[in-house]
Design a protein around this motif. Structure first.
Motif, PDB file in Angstrom:
ATOM      1  N   GLN A 191      37.510  35.495  28.062  1.00  0.00           N
ATOM      2  CA  GLN A 191      36.682  35.551  26.765  1.00  0.00           C
ATOM      3  C   GLN A 191      35.780  34.580  26.511  1.00  0.00           C
ATOM      4  OE1 GLN A 191      40.310  37.844  24.385  1.00  0.00           O
ATOM      5  NE2 GLN A 191      39.315  35.903  23.778  1.00  0.00           N
ATOM      6  N   SER A 192      36.059  33.339  27.137  1.00  0.00           N
ATOM      7  CA  SER A 192      35.273  31.997  26.807  1.00  0.00           C
ATOM      8  C   SER A 192      34.265  31.735  28.122  1.00  0.00           C
ATOM      9  CB  SER A 192      36.401  31.030  26.814  1.00  0.00           C
ATOM     10  OG  SER A 192      37.355  31.283  25.701  1.00  0.00           O
ATOM     11  N   GLY A 193      34.174  32.639  29.148  1.00  0.00           N
ATOM     12  CA  GLY A 193      33.095  32.603  30.061  1.00  0.00           C
ATOM     13  C   GLY A 193      33.738  31.845  31.501  1.00  0.00           C
ATOM     14  N   VAL A 194      35.110  31.894  31.645  1.00  0.00           N
ATOM     15  CA  VAL A 194      35.493  31.186  32.745  1.00  0.00           C
ATOM     16  C   VAL A 194      36.418  32.372  33.386  1.00  0.00           C
ATOM     17  CG1 VAL A 194      37.307  29.872  33.642  1.00  0.00           C
ATOM     18  CG2 VAL A 194      36.397  29.138  31.510  1.00  0.00           C
ATOM     19  N   GLY A 195      35.714  32.868  34.619  1.00  0.00           N
ATOM     20  CA  GLY A 195      35.930  33.714  35.345  1.00  0.00           C
ATOM     21  C   GLY A 195      35.057  34.353  36.640  1.00  0.00           C
ATOM     22  N   ASP A 196      35.107  35.582  36.838  1.00  0.00           N
ATOM     23  CA  ASP A 196      34.159  36.140  37.863  1.00  0.00           C
ATOM     24  C   ASP A 196      32.804  36.285  37.267  1.00  0.00           C
ATOM     25  OD1 ASP A 196      32.574  38.071  39.348  1.00  0.00           O
ATOM     26  OD2 ASP A 196      34.293  38.544  40.522  1.00  0.00           O
ATOM     27  N   ALA A 233      32.336  29.509  36.832  1.00  0.00           N
ATOM     28  CA  ALA A 233      32.659  30.421  37.862  1.00  0.00           C
ATOM     29  C   ALA A 233      34.082  30.244  38.449  1.00  0.00           C
ATOM     30  CB  ALA A 233      31.409  30.437  38.696  1.00  0.00           C
ATOM     31  N   SER A 234      34.938  31.112  38.052  1.00  0.00           N
ATOM     32  CA  SER A 234      36.190  30.929  38.731  1.00  0.00           C
ATOM     33  C   SER A 234      36.703  32.494  39.125  1.00  0.00           C
ATOM     34  CB  SER A 234      37.286  30.372  37.877  1.00  0.00           C
ATOM     35  OG  SER A 234      38.330  30.016  38.434  1.00  0.00           O
ATOM     36  N   ARG A 235      36.383  32.808  40.352  1.00  0.00           N
ATOM     37  CA  ARG A 235      36.629  34.194  40.478  1.00  0.00           C
ATOM     38  C   ARG A 235      37.901  34.826  40.549  1.00  0.00           C
ATOM     39  NH1 ARG A 235      31.763  36.584  41.953  1.00  0.00           N
ATOM     40  NH2 ARG A 235      30.091  35.170  42.568  1.00  0.00           N
ATOM     41  N   GLU A 236      38.968  33.821  40.652  1.00  0.00           N
ATOM     42  CA  GLU A 236      40.404  34.251  40.806  1.00  0.00           C
ATOM     43  C   GLU A 236      41.194  34.446  39.414  1.00  0.00           C
ATOM     44  OE1 GLU A 236      43.144  33.054  43.806  1.00  0.00           O
ATOM     45  OE2 GLU A 236      41.562  33.100  45.376  1.00  0.00           O
ATOM     46  N   ILE A 239      55.862  38.759  34.592  1.00  0.00           N
ATOM     47  CA  ILE A 239      54.468  38.399  35.096  1.00  0.00           C
ATOM     48  C   ILE A 239      54.055  36.996  35.194  1.00  0.00           C
ATOM     49  CG2 ILE A 239      53.798  38.594  32.726  1.00  0.00           C
ATOM     50  CD1 ILE A 239      51.291  39.758  33.246  1.00  0.00           C
ATOM     51  N   SER A 240      53.462  36.973  36.325  1.00  0.00           N
ATOM     52  CA  SER A 240      52.809  35.337  36.780  1.00  0.00           C
ATOM     53  C   SER A 240      51.737  35.346  37.710  1.00  0.00           C
ATOM     54  CB  SER A 240      54.309  34.613  37.253  1.00  0.00           C
ATOM     55  OG  SER A 240      54.805  35.280  38.521  1.00  0.00           O
ATOM     56  N   GLY A 241      51.182  33.997  37.874  1.00  0.00           N
ATOM     57  CA  GLY A 241      50.260  33.794  39.041  1.00  0.00           C
ATOM     58  C   GLY A 241      48.668  34.165  38.776  1.00  0.00           C
ATOM     59  N   THR A 242      48.344  34.406  37.505  1.00  0.00           N
ATOM     60  CA  THR A 242      46.912  34.740  37.054  1.00  0.00           C
ATOM     61  C   THR A 242      45.998  33.643  36.997  1.00  0.00           C
ATOM     62  OG1 THR A 242      48.011  34.948  34.628  1.00  0.00           O
ATOM     63  CG2 THR A 242      47.753  37.162  36.100  1.00  0.00           C
ATOM     64  N   CYS A 243      46.475  32.423  37.081  1.00  0.00           N
ATOM     65  CA  CYS A 243      45.789  31.391  37.236  1.00  0.00           C
ATOM     66  C   CYS A 243      46.090  30.487  38.110  1.00  0.00           C
ATOM     67  CB  CYS A 243      45.796  30.676  35.827  1.00  0.00           C
ATOM     68  SG  CYS A 243      44.772  31.628  34.233  1.00  0.00           S
ATOM     69  N   ARG A 244      46.483  30.827  39.357  1.00  0.00           N
ATOM     70  CA  ARG A 244      47.136  30.377  40.410  1.00  0.00           C
ATOM     71  C   ARG A 244      46.751  28.782  40.829  1.00  0.00           C
ATOM     72  NH1 ARG A 244      45.743  29.136  45.688  1.00  0.00           N
ATOM     73  NH2 ARG A 244      43.568  30.448  45.558  1.00  0.00           N
ATOM     74  N   MET A 245      47.622  28.151  40.925  1.00  0.00           N
ATOM     75  CA  MET A 245      47.084  26.677  41.066  1.00  0.00           C
ATOM     76  C   MET A 245      47.184  26.466  42.631  1.00  0.00           C
ATOM     77  SD  MET A 245      50.880  24.490  40.437  1.00  0.00           S
ATOM     78  CE  MET A 245      52.290  24.815  41.111  1.00  0.00           C
ATOM     79  N   GLY A 246      46.477  25.395  43.155  1.00  0.00           N
ATOM     80  CA  GLY A 246      46.532  25.165  44.679  1.00  0.00           C
ATOM     81  C   GLY A 246      45.343  24.180  44.870  1.00  0.00           C
ATOM     82  N   SER A 247      45.212  23.622  46.054  1.00  0.00           N
ATOM     83  CA  SER A 247      44.376  22.637  46.373  1.00  0.00           C
ATOM     84  C   SER A 247      43.165  23.293  46.860  1.00  0.00           C
ATOM     85  CB  SER A 247      44.912  21.738  47.365  1.00  0.00           C
ATOM     86  OG  SER A 247      45.894  21.114  46.867  1.00  0.00           O
ATOM     87  N   ASP A 248      43.130  24.595  47.324  1.00  0.00           N
ATOM     88  CA  ASP A 248      41.938  25.203  47.867  1.00  0.00           C
ATOM     89  C   ASP A 248      40.849  25.494  46.912  1.00  0.00           C
ATOM     90  OD1 ASP A 248      44.165  27.187  47.058  1.00  0.00           O
ATOM     91  OD2 ASP A 248      42.291  28.349  47.247  1.00  0.00           O
ATOM     92  N   PRO A 249      39.423  25.871  47.139  1.00  0.00           N
ATOM     93  CA  PRO A 249      38.426  25.934  46.350  1.00  0.00           C
ATOM     94  C   PRO A 249      38.693  26.940  45.433  1.00  0.00           C
ATOM     95  CG  PRO A 249      37.602  25.512  48.546  1.00  0.00           C
ATOM     96  CD  PRO A 249      39.223  25.660  48.566  1.00  0.00           C
ATOM     97  N   ASP A 250      39.384  28.283  45.954  1.00  0.00           N
ATOM     98  CA  ASP A 250      39.236  29.292  45.088  1.00  0.00           C
ATOM     99  C   ASP A 250      40.561  29.176  44.034  1.00  0.00           C
ATOM    100  OD1 ASP A 250      37.302  30.779  46.452  1.00  0.00           O
ATOM    101  OD2 ASP A 250      38.848  31.356  48.096  1.00  0.00           O
ATOM    102  N   ALA A 251      41.422  28.237  43.838  1.00  0.00           N
ATOM    103  CA  ALA A 251      42.638  27.992  42.961  1.00  0.00           C
ATOM    104  C   ALA A 251      42.080  27.950  41.552  1.00  0.00           C
ATOM    105  CB  ALA A 251      43.291  27.064  43.315  1.00  0.00           C
ATOM    106  N   VAL A 252      42.400  28.674  40.725  1.00  0.00           N
ATOM    107  CA  VAL A 252      42.212  28.485  39.246  1.00  0.00           C
ATOM    108  C   VAL A 252      42.427  27.030  38.520  1.00  0.00           C
ATOM    109  CG1 VAL A 252      42.271  29.163  36.782  1.00  0.00           C
ATOM    110  CG2 VAL A 252      42.198  30.958  38.909  1.00  0.00           C
ATOM    111  N   VAL A 253      43.545  26.642  38.951  1.00  0.00           N
ATOM    112  CA  VAL A 253      43.775  25.048  38.550  1.00  0.00           C
ATOM    113  C   VAL A 253      44.370  24.451  39.753  1.00  0.00           C
ATOM    114  CG1 VAL A 253      44.635  26.085  36.329  1.00  0.00           C
ATOM    115  CG2 VAL A 253      46.457  25.650  37.966  1.00  0.00           C
TER     116      VAL A 253
END
Length: 532
Positions: free
Chosen positions: A261-266, A280-283, A468-482
């Motif tokens: 809603q705030s403009g963070v996403g695909d 821009a955060s496609r995941e 329910i889980s995983g919809t803002c996945r953490m990680g060190s890769d460029p595609d991770a949301v956090v």
């Protein structure tokens, strides 16, 4: 529009949000505003576990999933708590940390600091458990009790599990999950101990703490990679809230919805709703995970907790609750178990819940509570391959998100594992003493015997476990949301702390892990340490 400013704003007063707020205040981190969309209430329905269906009816967001092609078009309600305490105020209260291997796997997935050695002290620090030993905490704010007066059917089930060759585990939260044991619940003397009950009681009166209930956060405003304000609506008043640091703890459905809603996403999907892309955060909203669950129900030759004994049984259950904090009013879950669907696996992949109470599938039965002696076994797959997603349905902040489960979309291996879980449960039910107590299998039923029939049953009758889980996945890769420190990638003052950051599901109910995540982030941001 009025304006206010705080050092920290936490969006979502649920399991993680309450834990984070309390820890920040305890560490003297500054002023903290906790925002909850639901009411700050403790009612009979939320306090007494036996009224959980009524609690869900009154304090739920009311989300309903899209038809799931992986389950023959099944659609169902995805209960999410809309009340201070979040889903911990309306859930089944099962307290399961997860297996140590789960968190070591998180760390191996490019998430340093999330290994078991790092998170175990946080679990210990937040609990007061009635289980002895150094693996458990005994002076924390969250009370965790073990069922002490189980129904005779529960005792018989545990004895049958042992006779079928499975170990009895007195504490599945002490390290090794393998085997069956009495359930551990987030309760104090049979009364629900939600995250709000546990964590906020010590900080509510602090000058640095502010709680806004019945407050909707409509969007986050960004400028040059920083969140400048939250646009809030509270009881008819529009408020612009500024914060040095923002923590999103709105849950695995609410957090990605607010970000989109705030403009963070695909960017392509946001543009379809006329939303400008701030980051821009496609995941965002993708990688959605949920524990697939199959239900088994048996008629029994002895009374269960289905209240078939008239006034005498009702009085007995009431007395058991008032005098001892036990019985059906203290909750339906009385035992749990963790086993391997295939002995070649290195760790259990199936979790069982045992209820001395017969309950049919609420999606296909308008009145699911059986009127005869019966019991229920839930078996869920801990690490499914299927991934669903959450998207916006509209740019309107008041619109519910679209939930697309794809629960069994990971392939035949998940269906086979759930079929194996049914066979294992049957093996236990055919062992003494359950063999003489269970008179008829109502579901899946005796006609569902061979592998093909079992797998077809799984495809058409698998339910969700409300994990329910995983919809803002953490990680060190460029595609991770956090990032592994839970900071939102692309922003310099927003963090996420709730089940949405899970990079993979844990072996167990997710509530305890959410409280750990909120506590861990607050310790990180405030420079605090665990100590108890």
């Amino acid at each position: 529009m009025s304006r206010q400013h705080f050092d920290y704003v936490i969006v979502g007063g649920g399991s993680a949000g309450c834990a984070a707020a309390a820890r920040l205040i305890a560490q003297g981190a500054g002023t903290v505003l906790l925002i909850e969309a639901g009411k700050d209430v403790r009612t009979l329905e939320t306090r007494i576990p036996g009224f959980v269906r009524q609690a869900i009816g009154k304090f739920d967001w009311g989300y309903v999933s899209e038809p799931d092609a992986s389950r023959q078009g099944r659609s169902e309600g995805w209960a999410r708590g809309r009340i201070l305490g979040g889903s911990s105020a309306i859930n089944g209260m099962m307290f399961v940390r997860g297996a140590p291997q789960d968190y070591d796997r998180w760390a191996a997935m490019q998430n340093p600091g999330w290994d078991w050695e790092s998170v175990a002290p946080i679990f210990r620090d937040m609990e007061t458990s009635d289980r002895p030993g150094p693996a458990r905490g005994h002076s924390g704010p969250l009370n965790v009790r073990t069922v002490r007066r189980p129904h005779a059917l529960t005792r018989a089930f545990l004895d049958a599990a042992a006779n079928a060759g499975y170990p009895i585990n007195d504490d599945y939260n002490a390290g090794d999950q393998s085997g069956f044991g009495l359930a551990q619940l987030s309760q104090r003397r049979g009364i629900r101990n939600s995250s709000a009950d546990a964590f906020l009681s010590a900080v509510r009166d602090r000058d640095a703490f502010t709680l806004w209930d019945e407050c909707d956060v409509q969007r986050i405003l960004f400028s040059n990679g920083s969140a400048t304000h939250l646009v809030c609506s509270r009881r008819g008043e529009e408020i612009l809230v500024g914060a040095d640091r923002i923590i999103l703890s709105a849950g695995a459905a609410g957090t990605p919805k607010l970000l989109m809603q705030s403009g963070v996403g695909d960017p392509d999907e946001l543009a379809a709703f006329g939303i400008f892309t701030a980051i821009a955060s496609r995941e965002v909203g993708r990688n959605m995970m949920e524990h697939p669950l199959v239900r088994m129900v048996y008629e029994t030759s002895v009374p269960s907790r289905n209240m078939t004994g008239g006034i005498r049984q009702s009085i007995g259950e009431l007395a058991d609750f008032l005098l001892r904090g036990e019985g059906i009013l203290a909750g339906a879950f009385e035992a749990a178990g963790f086993v391997k669907s295939d002995e070649r696996l290195s760790a259990p992949d199936i979790q069982y819940h045992f209820l001395p109470l017969g309950i049919l599938d609420p999606v296909t039965h308008a009145d699911p509570l059986l009127k005869r002696p019966s019991l229920t076994i839930y078996a869920n797959l801990s690490h499914p391959a299927g991934r669903g997603r959450i998207t916006l349905a509209s740019a309107d902040p008041a619109a519910a998100p679209r939930i697309m489960p794809n629960l069994l979309g990971g392939g035949e291996q998940d269906v086979k594992a759930l079929a194996a879980a049914i066979r294992i449960a049957r093996r236990i039910m055919e062992a003494d003493p359950m063999r003489g107590l269970a008179t008829r299998e109502l579901t899946p039923g005796a006609d569902c015997g061979d592998e093909a029939a079992l797998m077809n049953h799984v495809r058409g009758n698998t339910e969700i476990a409300y994990h329910i889980s995983g919809t803002c996945r953490m990680g060190s890769d460029p595609d991770a949301v956090v990032a592994p420190d839970l900071k939102l990638n692309g922003a310099d003052n927003i963090w996420v702390a709730d089940a949405s950051v899970f990079p993979d599901l844990i072996s167990g109910n997710t509530n305890a892990a959410c409280m750990m995540i909120g506590s861990k982030l607050a310790l990180q941001l405030s420079g605090g340490q665990t100590g108890r």
